[in-house]
Design a protein around this motif. Structure first.
Motif, PDB file in Angstrom:
ATOM      1  N   GLY A 468       0.269  20.139   2.030  1.00 13.76           N
ATOM      2  CA  GLY A 468      -0.190  20.564   0.720  1.00 13.76           C
ATOM      3  C   GLY A 468       0.340  19.713  -0.413  1.00 13.76           C
ATOM      4  N   ALA A 469       1.343  18.899  -0.138  1.00 16.21           N
ATOM      5  CA  ALA A 469       1.893  18.012  -1.161  1.00 16.21           C
ATOM      6  C   ALA A 469       0.918  16.877  -1.449  1.00 16.21           C
ATOM      7  N   ALA A 470       1.061  16.304  -2.610  1.00 21.33           N
ATOM      8  CA  ALA A 470       0.204  15.180  -2.978  1.00 21.33           C
ATOM      9  C   ALA A 470       0.522  13.980  -2.097  1.00 21.33           C
ATOM     10  N   LEU A 471      -0.502  13.200  -1.786  1.00 23.14           N
ATOM     11  CA  LEU A 471      -0.293  11.934  -1.096  1.00 23.14           C
ATOM     12  C   LEU A 471       0.180  10.923  -2.135  1.00 23.14           C
ATOM     13  N   PRO A 472       1.276  10.215  -1.874  1.00 21.47           N
ATOM     14  CA  PRO A 472       1.799   9.301  -2.901  1.00 21.47           C
ATOM     15  C   PRO A 472       0.937   8.060  -3.074  1.00 21.47           C
ATOM     16  N   GLN A 473       1.201   7.366  -4.177  1.00 19.67           N
ATOM     17  CA  GLN A 473       0.567   6.082  -4.481  1.00 19.67           C
ATOM     18  C   GLN A 473      -0.947   6.200  -4.613  1.00 19.67           C
ATOM     19  N   MET A 474      -1.389   7.284  -5.269  1.00 21.78           N
ATOM     20  CA  MET A 474      -2.810   7.474  -5.538  1.00 21.78           C
ATOM     21  C   MET A 474      -3.097   7.141  -6.998  1.00 21.78           C
TER      22      MET A 474
END
Length: 588
Positions: A468-474
């Motif tokens: 559920g956490a954001a995917l980094p480097q977006m």
């Protein structure tokens, strides 16, 4: 139906897998290529494994001379912050063949951001390439090529600068068309590349006695890669197909030492070897007059050898020394395309799957691997992407409009987690997670009257970990508005770029080249340009980027290094402030 092309129209740069020690664009001068081809998503299998985000190719048109002659193109550019570029591309040819020489040199000093702060970023580079081609007829090409280059760059984001980007490459290409029967053409290419990269903290800066690297030190890495590709194309009624095989083998070695130039006396240590052998096939089937089915598949056998004797900052014995990893990678896609009846409209929908072997830096640079494994080499799984791509394009005399969207699932996404509390800088752990990605792009170009055009684009991407956490480097939402006029003699243009803030972040998470530093602010910049075509040979253009001298930074960024006065807390590096430039193009 056979494609409408006389003989062999293009020469395509090989799809080379370069080490991440430098950006591939470091070795490319876009002006010396004729076209840039972008295939979004896993929607082709012709150019190597692991094309999950897309495939980018630089292409040159084939040199054809009906009589002996010379073709020349060049440019000079000068700009703010001591920027100056020189590009020269000369081809001498005759019906029997040609010789082409391309050379470019570019340099810049440190730039100032919109707040007037100097950012350590000075760089210079040069590249030179030569190609000799034999064209005994319109259907045959035999070409030998060689290239060399070097450069250096200051990095405000790192404890070391790049002080050598030495590269050399050799290439061979053979193409033959004009066969009788269904065989249309064949192509064989081979290459040998070597990249020698040095990073140190004393050539372009003075070591910081209060920093993490108080003494002069240098790290030297080298990668040598050889490979080739064979492909053949056929046309059978409504079917066009290409099949072939490609392979490459690479060796990575390194050396380092404390003291100015001391690394040169150290022996090279080979720490990794990589190999890949793949077979592929791709075809286009004209189902009906306006309907097409494009599909392809490939299988690769990849291997990686761990030849490190020690690992980690403490130089502990390597538990996987001498171990070889072998993986079978599968990829495939299918895409339906349709041209609307009596409408200037085309749409497509495709689904693709690809599997990616972790690269050198993912396998060897992390301080730790997934839980339960001694290191990343033994623990990181291959990354698998399955993605749906859809798009629509509308084109008339006055309007071009397009929209594309994608939604994908990434199993075993390679995620880096950084612990920034260490005494020796951020420690990294490489692991696998499952993730979902989605995004869309749309654009329109409107020509209200002769010589004028107005354009707009909008792009958005979203990524989420299974937790559920954001995917980094977006990247955040970004829009562009353009206005231009070109009557063949005088041209004018304006660009408004607006980028939204990004609040969906995963601080400390990232990939092998960067991590999320936290939320970022939005910004907008305006750029203007104008041009004058003096005659058929000379064109002069000038412009000002970031005309309002905005102080801003991109969301995808690296933290400033303490050697340049940045605080310990992560601080993004600002982009250049107001930048003026003048360019002269010559074509003969």
């Amino acid at each position: 139906m056979a494609p409408d092309r006389p003989g062999l129209p293009r020469t395509t740069a090989p799809a080379l897998k370069r080490p991440r020690i430098d950006n591939a664009m470091s070795y490319v001068s876009p002006e010396t290529y004729d076209s840039l081809v972008v295939v979004k998503g896993p929607q082709t299998v012709l150019w190597g494994p692991g094309a999950s985000a897309g495939t980018v190719r630089f292409e040159r048109d084939r040199e054809v001379f009906d009589a002996p002659g010379v073709r020349l193109a060049g440019s000079l550019l000068g700009g703010s912050f001591d920027r100056n570029d020189q590009v020269l591309d000369v081809t001498l040819g005759a019906p029997i063949g040609y010789a082409r020489v391309s050379a470019n040199r570019s340099e810049s000093g440190d730039y100032e951001d919109g707040d007037g702060r100097t950012v350590g970023s000075a760089w210079k580079k040069w590249n030179a390439d030569v190609a000799l081609g034999w064209t005994p007829d319109a259907d045959t090409l035999l070409e030998l090529s060689a290239g060399f280059g070097d450069g250096e760059s200051r990095y405000a984001t790192r404890g070391m600068d790049g002080t050598r980007f030495d590269r050399e490459n050799l290439g061979f290409r053979f193409e033959k068309a004009g066969f009788n029967g269904p065989l249309e053409d064949i192509e064989f290419t081979a290459f040998h590349n070597r990249a020698d990269h040095v990073m140190d903290n004393y050539t372009l800066r003075d070591p910081n006695p209060d920093g993490m690297m108080p003494m002069p030190m240098a790290s030297n890495v080298e990668r040598t890669t050889s490979g080739g590709r064979f492909a053949a194309s056929w046309v059978l009624d409504s079917l066009e197909a290409t099949a072939g095989v490609d392979a490459q083998d690479s060796r990575h070695r390194r050396r380092s030492a404390m003291g100015r130039g001391a690394y040169l006396a150290q022996p090279w240590i080979t720490d990794a070897r990589f190999a890949n052998l793949g077979v592929f096939g791709e075809g286009t089937w004209d189902i009906a007059e306006r309907n097409r089915l494009v599909a392809g598949a490939r299988v690769d056998r990849a291997s990686a050898d761990d030849e490190r004797a020690t690992v980690g900052r403490a130089a502990m014995p390597n538990p996987t020394a001498g171990v070889t990893r072998k993986e079978t990678l599968v990829a495939g896609f299918a895409r339906f395309e349709q041209d609307a009846a009596n409408q200037p409209l085309t749409w497509y929908a495709g689904i693709g799957h690809t599997e990616r072997m972790p690269d050198y830096w993912e396998l060897f640079s992390a301080d730790a691997g997934p839980a339960g494994y001694p290191n990343a080499f033994s623990g990181l799984d291959t990354e698998k992407t399955t993605q749906l791509d859809v798009g629509l394009q509308y084109r008339t005399k006055r309007v071009d409009a397009w929209v594309s969207a994608y939604a994908g699932r990434i199993d075993d996404f390679i995620l880096f987690r950084y612990d920034t509390g260490g005494m020796m800088g951020p420690a990294s752990t490489a692991t696998n997670i499952d993730a979902r990605v989605a995004g869309a792009e749309l654009g329109v170009e409107y020509r209200p009257r002769e010589f004028w055009k107005v354009g707009a684009t909008l792009a958005h991407a979203r990524g989420e970990q299974d937790s559920g956490a954001a995917l980094p480097q977006m990247p955040p939402l970004e829009g562009r508005l353009t206005l231009g006029r070109d009557d063949g003699t005088w041209s004018y243009g304006a660009l408004l770029r607006a980028v939204a803030s990004q609040g969906r972040v995963a601080p400390g998470d990232g990939n092998v080249v960067g991590r999320d530093l936290g939320p970022s602010a939005g910004f907008a910049t305006v750029s203007l340009n104008a041009g004058w075509r003096v005659n058929s040979l000379v064109q002069v253009t000038a412009g000002i980027d970031n005309i309002f001298d905005r102080a801003y930074s991109e969301h995808l960024n690296l933290a400033g290094n303490a050697d340049f006065g940045y605080p310990a807390d992560p601080v993004r590096i600002n982009e250049p402030g107001r930048t003026a430039w003048l360019k002269v193009n010559l074509t003969y």
